[in-house]
Structure formats: C-alpha cells, structure tokens
Scaffold this motif. Structure first.
Motif, mmCIF file in Angstrom:
data_model
loop_
_atom_site.group_PDB
_atom_site.id
_atom_site.type_symbol
_atom_site.label_atom_id
_atom_site.label_comp_id
_atom_site.label_asym_id
_atom_site.label_seq_id
_atom_site.Cartn_x
_atom_site.Cartn_y
_atom_site.Cartn_z
ATOM 1 N N GLY A 52 0.779 -1.226 0.000
ATOM 2 C CA GLY A 52 0.000 0.000 0.000
ATOM 3 C C GLY A 52 0.815 1.283 0.000
ATOM 4 N N ILE A 53 2.119 1.176 0.184
ATOM 5 C CA ILE A 53 2.990 2.356 0.175
ATOM 6 C C ILE A 53 3.098 2.888 -1.254
ATOM 7 C CG2 ILE A 53 5.368 3.167 0.505
ATOM 8 C CD1 ILE A 53 5.564 1.240 2.863
ATOM 9 N N LYS A 54 3.084 4.215 -1.369
ATOM 10 C CA LYS A 54 3.262 4.881 -2.660
ATOM 11 C C LYS A 54 4.444 5.819 -2.552
ATOM 12 C CE LYS A 54 -1.594 4.693 -3.756
ATOM 13 N NZ LYS A 54 -2.785 5.402 -4.187
ATOM 14 N N GLU A 110 15.850 -3.270 -7.650
ATOM 15 C CA GLU A 110 16.346 -2.773 -6.370
ATOM 16 C C GLU A 110 15.284 -2.790 -5.267
ATOM 17 O OE1 GLU A 110 17.831 1.132 -7.257
ATOM 18 O OE2 GLU A 110 19.567 0.362 -8.349
ATOM 19 N N CYS A 111 14.015 -2.847 -5.624
ATOM 20 C CA CYS A 111 12.930 -2.765 -4.639
ATOM 21 C C CYS A 111 11.999 -3.961 -4.790
ATOM 22 C CB CYS A 111 12.116 -1.484 -4.849
ATOM 23 S SG CYS A 111 13.077 0.025 -4.779
ATOM 24 N N GLU A 112 11.676 -4.577 -3.679
ATOM 25 C CA GLU A 112 10.744 -5.705 -3.705
ATOM 26 C C GLU A 112 9.315 -5.207 -3.567
ATOM 27 O OE1 GLU A 112 11.643 -8.879 -1.033
ATOM 28 O OE2 GLU A 112 13.795 -8.634 -1.322
ATOM 29 N N GLY A 113 8.371 -5.957 -4.135
ATOM 30 C CA GLY A 113 6.954 -5.700 -3.934
ATOM 31 C C GLY A 113 6.356 -4.577 -4.753
ATOM 32 N N ILE A 114 6.960 -4.225 -5.883
ATOM 33 C CA ILE A 114 6.394 -3.174 -6.727
ATOM 34 C C ILE A 114 5.203 -3.743 -7.501
ATOM 35 C CG2 ILE A 114 6.776 -1.691 -8.740
ATOM 36 C CD1 ILE A 114 9.613 -1.236 -7.778
ATOM 37 N N LEU A 115 4.036 -3.100 -7.352
ATOM 38 C CA LEU A 115 2.848 -3.491 -8.113
ATOM 39 C C LEU A 115 2.860 -2.865 -9.493
ATOM 40 C CD1 LEU A 115 -0.132 -3.246 -5.586
ATOM 41 C CD2 LEU A 115 0.839 -5.294 -6.618
#
Length: 129
Positions: A52-54, A110-115
């Motif tokens: 849910g983070i943007k 570099e970032c996990e969990g990108i939708l």
C-alpha cells in the motif's frame, strides 16, 4: 529569448507527440552560443507497492550533452537567441522510452513488492548553439 506557450509550434508539436503522456511541466528550448548543446527530459515516477505504500521519484534523463546548470540559472543569462523547429521526434521518443524502461527495470530490481510504476513527463530542456 522566445516565450513559448500553447500555440507556439514547438509546444504544439510536443503536446501532440506526447498527448498520451500529458506533459504537465515546463518546456524550455533556447539558443545560446556560450553554452554547449544540452538536451534532457524530466520524469516523475509514481511507484505503488504491494503493502500500500506509494512513492514518487524524480529523474532527469540526459539525452545529449552533459550535466549543467539548472534551467532557472540558465534563464538569468542574457545571450538568448531565436528558436528553431523540432527535429526527429520519433528517434527522441524511442530514446526516452528506452531510458524510462531501463529506469523502471532498475527500480524493480532494487525494490521488492512493486505493483506498478506510472510515469509523467514534467519537463523538457533543450539548449543549442
């Protein structure tokens, strides 16, 4: 210096060319014999994560030339001349698209969990001699 806005051939061509990307920022195209050629675009990346983070990231892509002063600093100089026509929009668009895809791939590695990642062009700067 030529003041540009809607109705100026350069601005109209760029808006038409990027109409699906909604240019919401500035377009700066100036001639100055005292500054080396420089062409860049600035994009805002809106990244949504699974939790849910943007996040919003700002990235400037240099298409030709090397890093230089900010556009505000450049506008304060006095040696500006007339404008000239846009050339080779297709090649420029392909170059920008490749840079955006590469930066998005870098973000995903570099970032996990990108939708998803959305982009918006927020500025174009072209200085020429």
């Amino acid at each position: 210096m030529d003041l540009m806005g809607v109705g100026h051939p350069l601005v109209d061509a760029l808006i038409s060319h990027y109409r699906s990307d909604a240019i919401s920022g500035d377009v700066l195209k100036l001639k100055n014999d005292g500054i080396p050629d420089f062409f860049s675009v600035r994009y805002l990346f809106m990244v949504n994560f699974e939790d849910g983070i943007k996040k919003e990231l700002y990235k400037e892509f240099i298409l030709s030339g090397s890093q230089m002063k900010s556009d505000v600093e450049l506008l304060m100089q006095q040696e500006w001349k007339e404008n000239h026509a846009v050339s080779n929009l297709k090649e420029t668009d392909e170059q920008i698209s490749l840079l955006i895809r590469n930066f998005e791939a870098q973000l995903r590695s570099e970032c996990e969990g990108i939708l998803n990642v959305r982009t918006t062009c927020v500025g174009i700067m072209h200085i020429y001699r």
